[in-house]
Design an enzyme around this catalytic site. Structure first.
Site, PDB file in Angstrom:
ATOM      1  N   GLY A   9     -34.874 -96.389  35.885  1.00  0.00           N
ATOM      2  CA  GLY A   9     -33.766 -95.400  36.491  1.00  0.00           C
ATOM      3  C   GLY A   9     -33.793 -95.074  37.907  1.00  0.00           C
ATOM      4  N   SER A  67     -32.241 -90.820  43.542  1.00  0.00           N
ATOM      5  CA  SER A  67     -32.555 -90.703  42.403  1.00  0.00           C
ATOM      6  C   SER A  67     -33.877 -89.820  41.947  1.00  0.00           C
ATOM      7  CB  SER A  67     -32.995 -92.033  41.764  1.00  0.00           C
ATOM      8  OG  SER A  67     -31.534 -92.988  42.004  1.00  0.00           O
ATOM      9  N   TYR A  70     -21.269 -79.866  31.254  1.00  0.00           N
ATOM     10  CA  TYR A  70     -22.335 -80.669  30.792  1.00  0.00           C
ATOM     11  C   TYR A  70     -22.178 -81.193  29.394  1.00  0.00           C
ATOM     12  CZ  TYR A  70     -26.918 -82.502  31.144  1.00  0.00           C
ATOM     13  OH  TYR A  70     -28.015 -83.433  31.404  1.00  0.00           O
ATOM     14  N   TYR A  87     -32.850 -81.316  31.032  1.00  0.00           N
ATOM     15  CA  TYR A  87     -32.016 -80.569  31.807  1.00  0.00           C
ATOM     16  C   TYR A  87     -31.987 -79.373  30.840  1.00  0.00           C
ATOM     17  CZ  TYR A  87     -28.468 -78.341  34.578  1.00  0.00           C
ATOM     18  OH  TYR A  87     -27.669 -77.454  35.146  1.00  0.00           O
ATOM     19  N   VAL A 120     -31.227-100.631  28.096  1.00  0.00           N
ATOM     20  CA  VAL A 120     -31.633-100.046  26.930  1.00  0.00           C
ATOM     21  C   VAL A 120     -30.818 -99.574  25.852  1.00  0.00           C
ATOM     22  CG1 VAL A 120     -33.234 -98.586  28.387  1.00  0.00           C
ATOM     23  CG2 VAL A 120     -31.350 -97.747  27.900  1.00  0.00           C
TER      24      VAL A 120
END
Length: 262
Positions: A13, A19, A156, A146, A65
């Protein structure tokens, strides 16, 4: 000698120096870990190779992925240099952009729901499945969540559901892999300005609100998250598994602090 000396950890990631995964990699490198990295596509390859070199690593492998074959191929290649290793950081999440704007019920689609859960949640257990026999006893797996997993956050939307799935994944994986000496945890980080976050509508307003009402009166940084991640992947946290650790300055435990601003 750092508290991760002797540990080999794979980090996914990393897309830029903003990041969260980059902050984690920095902290782990500081504490003596030997690192490997993945990148999603050729567009990111050179950038990730540059970051890896800065952190003392030459192991940079492709991995999409969304494809089991890509995950399997990545771990097969990693096994050529690391037959055994000590864990990985899963800092991967995605939902189509049209899912992250406006009313959840109106915005969500079957395809968007499927993609968000596949990339953001299933990929974590898919990676664990693929490398299970390569993990040393005492290994630690870590993912990033989160607050939207616990509360309804404007815009979101379906990512909140995917993060809730991810947190359940943590508990089930921790229970399944614990007898092998593998721990599994998540960090629920406060909002941080990253490339991924830029896709969420009104994210700057979210940051400003959090800074104003969070108990520590500031937003957290990738360094804050990185330090916590390094701890959770170290033997110092050997008794912690199946947990979602909030690194958010206390935002998730407070309510109505905005009243003090008036």
């Amino acid at each position: 000698m750092g508290f991760l000396s002797g540990k080999r950890i794979l980090v996914t990631g990393v897309a830029s120096k903003l990041s969260i995964a980059y902050g984690i990699a920095q902290a782990m490198h500081r504490e003596g870990a030997e690192l490997a990295f993945t990148y999603q596509n050729d567009k990111l390859k050179g950038r990730v190779e540059e970051f890896a070199a800065q952190l003392g690593s030459s192991i940079v492998l492709p991995c999409d992925v969304a494809e089991d074959a890509s995950i399997d191929a990545m771990f097969a290649e990693l096994g050529n240099v690391w037959p055994k290793f000590d864990g990985f950081v899963h800092s991967i999440g995605f939902a189509p952009g049209d899912q992250l704007d406006g009313d959840y019920v109106n915005a969500v689609t079957r395809e968007g729901f499927k993609v968000a859960h596949d990339i953001s949640s299933y990929s974590f257990v898919a990676m664990a499945k693929a490398c299970r026999t390569m993990l040393n006893p005492g290994s630690a797996l870590l993912t990033l969540s989160y607050l939207g997993a616990e509360r309804a956050i404007p815009n979101y939307n379906v990512m909140g559901l995917a993060k809730a799935s991810l947190e359940a994944n943590v508990r089930y994986m921790a229970n399944a892999m614990g007898p092998e000496g593998v721990r599994v945890n998540a960090i629920s980080a406060g909002p941080i300005r990253t490339l991924a976050a830029s896709g969420i509508k009104d994210f700057r307003k979210m940051l400003a609100h959090c800074e104003a009402v969070t108990p520590i009166r500031r937003t957290v940084t990738i360094e804050d998250v990185g330090n916590s991640a390094a701890f959770l992947c170290s033997d110092l946290s050997a008794g912690i598994s199946g947990e979602v650790v909030h690194v958010d300055g206390g935002f998730s435990i407070a309510a109505m602090n905005e009243l003090e601003l008036k």
